[in-house]
Write an enzyme that holds these catalytic residues in place. Structure first.
Site, PDB file in Angstrom:
ATOM      1  N   VAL A 120       0.808  -1.252   0.069  1.00  0.00           N
ATOM      2  CA  VAL A 120       0.138   0.126  -0.016  1.00  0.00           C
ATOM      3  C   VAL A 120       0.776   1.287   0.139  1.00  0.00           C
ATOM      4  CG1 VAL A 120      -1.806   1.410   1.461  1.00  0.00           C
ATOM      5  CG2 VAL A 120      -1.796  -1.251   1.093  1.00  0.00           C
ATOM      6  N   LEU A 145      -5.859  -3.503   4.929  1.00  0.00           N
ATOM      7  CA  LEU A 145      -4.898  -4.285   4.104  1.00  0.00           C
ATOM      8  C   LEU A 145      -3.485  -3.673   3.780  1.00  0.00           C
ATOM      9  CD1 LEU A 145      -7.612  -5.505   1.748  1.00  0.00           C
ATOM     10  CD2 LEU A 145      -6.823  -6.585   3.771  1.00  0.00           C
ATOM     11  N   ASP A 146      -2.596  -4.638   3.740  1.00  0.00           N
ATOM     12  CA  ASP A 146      -1.388  -4.332   2.909  1.00  0.00           C
ATOM     13  C   ASP A 146      -1.109  -5.507   2.301  1.00  0.00           C
ATOM     14  OD1 ASP A 146       0.995  -2.997   2.383  1.00  0.00           O
ATOM     15  OD2 ASP A 146       1.518  -2.390   4.337  1.00  0.00           O
ATOM     16  N   LYS A 147       0.366  -5.702   1.850  1.00  0.00           N
ATOM     17  CA  LYS A 147       0.775  -6.618   0.968  1.00  0.00           C
ATOM     18  C   LYS A 147       0.114  -7.898   1.293  1.00  0.00           C
ATOM     19  CE  LYS A 147       4.952  -8.417  -0.767  1.00  0.00           C
ATOM     20  NZ  LYS A 147       6.576  -8.588  -0.836  1.00  0.00           N
TER      21      LYS A 147
END
Length: 141
Positions: free
Chosen positions: A101, A139-141
Protein backbone atom coordinates in the site's frame (compact mmCIF):
# COMPACT_ATOMS: atom_id res chain seq x y z
CA UNK A 1 19.54 10.51 9.18
CA UNK A 2 19.07 10.40 12.93
CA UNK A 3 19.15 7.30 15.08
CA UNK A 4 16.80 7.22 18.03
CA UNK A 5 16.49 4.55 20.67
CA UNK A 6 13.42 3.85 22.73
CA UNK A 7 13.37 1.63 25.82
CA UNK A 8 10.23 -0.05 27.11
CA UNK A 9 9.41 -2.56 29.79
CA UNK A 10 6.82 -5.20 28.98
CA UNK A 11 4.16 -5.24 31.70
CA UNK A 12 1.39 -7.44 30.30
CA UNK A 13 2.19 -11.15 30.28
CA UNK A 14 1.03 -12.90 27.11
CA UNK A 15 1.03 -9.79 24.92
CA UNK A 16 2.63 -10.12 21.48
CA UNK A 17 5.74 -8.02 20.95
CA UNK A 18 4.51 -6.46 17.69
CA UNK A 19 1.17 -5.46 19.23
CA UNK A 20 2.92 -3.85 22.21
CA UNK A 21 5.09 -1.79 19.88
CA UNK A 22 2.08 -0.70 17.79
CA UNK A 23 0.61 0.81 20.98
CA UNK A 24 3.82 2.73 21.75
CA UNK A 25 4.70 3.72 18.18
CA UNK A 26 1.39 4.85 16.64
CA UNK A 27 3.09 6.52 13.66
CA UNK A 28 4.59 3.22 12.50
CA UNK A 29 2.42 0.55 10.89
CA UNK A 30 2.31 -2.97 12.28
CA UNK A 31 3.95 -4.27 9.10
CA UNK A 32 6.79 -1.77 9.52
CA UNK A 33 7.18 -2.77 13.17
CA UNK A 34 7.33 -6.43 12.18
CA UNK A 35 10.03 -5.55 9.64
CA UNK A 36 11.98 -3.69 12.35
CA UNK A 37 11.79 -6.74 14.61
CA UNK A 38 12.89 -9.09 11.83
CA UNK A 39 15.79 -6.79 10.91
CA UNK A 40 17.19 -6.90 14.45
CA UNK A 41 16.33 -3.27 15.28
CA UNK A 42 14.26 -4.52 18.24
CA UNK A 43 15.93 -6.39 21.08
CA UNK A 44 14.13 -8.14 23.93
CA UNK A 45 16.44 -8.54 26.91
CA UNK A 46 19.36 -7.94 24.53
CA UNK A 47 18.31 -10.66 22.06
CA UNK A 48 16.69 -10.59 18.64
CA UNK A 49 13.35 -12.36 18.41
CA UNK A 50 10.25 -12.81 16.23
CA UNK A 51 7.36 -10.33 15.88
CA UNK A 52 4.76 -12.71 17.32
CA UNK A 53 6.69 -13.72 20.43
CA UNK A 54 4.51 -13.58 23.53
CA UNK A 55 6.04 -11.57 26.34
CA UNK A 56 6.21 -12.87 29.91
CA UNK A 57 6.26 -9.42 31.50
CA UNK A 58 9.24 -7.51 32.79
CA UNK A 59 11.34 -7.82 29.62
CA UNK A 60 13.44 -4.84 28.59
CA UNK A 61 12.74 -3.88 24.98
CA UNK A 62 15.17 -1.68 23.04
CA UNK A 63 14.04 -0.26 19.69
CA UNK A 64 16.47 1.50 17.37
CA UNK A 65 14.74 3.78 14.88
CA UNK A 66 16.52 5.49 12.02
CA UNK A 67 14.67 8.62 11.05
CA UNK A 68 15.05 10.15 7.61
CA UNK A 69 16.08 13.80 7.61
CA UNK A 70 13.76 14.50 4.73
CA UNK A 71 10.80 12.77 3.22
CA UNK A 72 11.41 10.55 0.22
CA UNK A 73 9.35 11.86 -2.71
CA UNK A 74 6.70 9.49 -4.03
CA UNK A 75 6.75 9.11 -7.78
CA UNK A 76 3.45 8.61 -9.60
CA UNK A 77 3.47 5.35 -11.57
CA UNK A 78 1.03 4.31 -14.26
CA UNK A 79 -0.05 1.04 -12.66
CA UNK A 80 -3.39 -0.42 -13.68
CA UNK A 81 -5.98 -0.28 -10.88
CA UNK A 82 -9.30 -2.08 -10.57
CA UNK A 83 -11.44 0.93 -9.64
CA UNK A 84 -14.79 -0.35 -8.36
CA UNK A 85 -16.22 3.14 -7.78
CA UNK A 86 -15.04 6.71 -7.85
CA UNK A 87 -16.47 10.20 -7.69
CA UNK A 88 -15.09 13.63 -6.72
CA UNK A 89 -14.50 12.66 -3.06
CA UNK A 90 -14.19 8.86 -2.91
CA UNK A 91 -12.60 5.98 -4.76
CA UNK A 92 -13.02 2.29 -4.01
CA UNK A 93 -10.20 0.16 -5.35
CA UNK A 94 -9.92 -3.62 -5.44
CA UNK A 95 -6.22 -3.82 -4.56
CA UNK A 96 -4.42 -6.85 -5.98
CA UNK A 97 -2.99 -9.32 -3.48
CA UNK A 98 0.72 -8.78 -2.98
CA UNK A 99 0.67 -5.07 -3.82
CA UNK A 100 2.16 -2.98 -1.02
CA UNK A 101 0.00 0.00 0.00
CA UNK A 102 2.53 2.63 1.16
CA UNK A 103 6.07 3.21 -0.11
CA UNK A 104 8.71 2.38 2.51
CA UNK A 105 12.29 1.22 2.66
CA UNK A 106 12.63 -1.69 0.26
CA UNK A 107 9.28 -0.86 -1.45
CA UNK A 108 9.69 2.65 -2.81
CA UNK A 109 7.82 1.92 -6.04
CA UNK A 110 5.05 -0.27 -7.40
CA UNK A 111 2.76 0.57 -4.49
CA UNK A 112 -0.89 1.50 -4.39
CA UNK A 113 0.05 5.08 -3.44
CA UNK A 114 2.29 5.35 -6.53
CA UNK A 115 -0.62 4.18 -8.71
CA UNK A 116 -3.14 6.48 -7.03
CA UNK A 117 -0.91 9.55 -7.53
CA UNK A 118 -0.68 8.76 -11.25
CA UNK A 119 -4.44 8.32 -11.62
CA UNK A 120 -5.45 11.24 -9.37
CA UNK A 121 -2.52 13.73 -9.37
CA UNK A 122 -4.57 16.33 -7.47
CA UNK A 123 -4.06 14.25 -4.32
CA UNK A 124 -0.34 15.01 -4.37
CA UNK A 125 -1.01 18.70 -4.98
CA UNK A 126 -3.14 19.23 -1.91
CA UNK A 127 -1.45 21.33 0.74
CA UNK A 128 -4.43 22.58 2.72
CA UNK A 129 -3.98 21.22 6.27
CA UNK A 130 -7.76 21.37 6.85
CA UNK A 131 -8.39 18.99 3.93
CA UNK A 132 -6.55 15.72 4.28
CA UNK A 133 -6.78 13.13 1.56
CA UNK A 134 -5.66 9.69 2.54
CA UNK A 135 -6.12 5.97 2.31
CA UNK A 136 -8.61 4.18 4.48
CA UNK A 137 -7.77 0.51 4.48
CA UNK A 138 -7.13 -2.52 6.63
CA UNK A 139 -4.95 -4.35 4.17
CA UNK A 140 -1.35 -4.29 3.13
CA UNK A 141 0.77 -6.59 1.01
Amino acid sequence: MDERQLELTAFMPGQRLDKLLVEHLPDISRAQIQALIKSGAVLVDGQTTKPGVKLKGGEQILITLIEQDEEIPITPENIELNVVYDDEVLAVIDKPAGMVVHPAAGNESGTLVNAILARWPQIGEMDDPDKRMGLVHRLDK
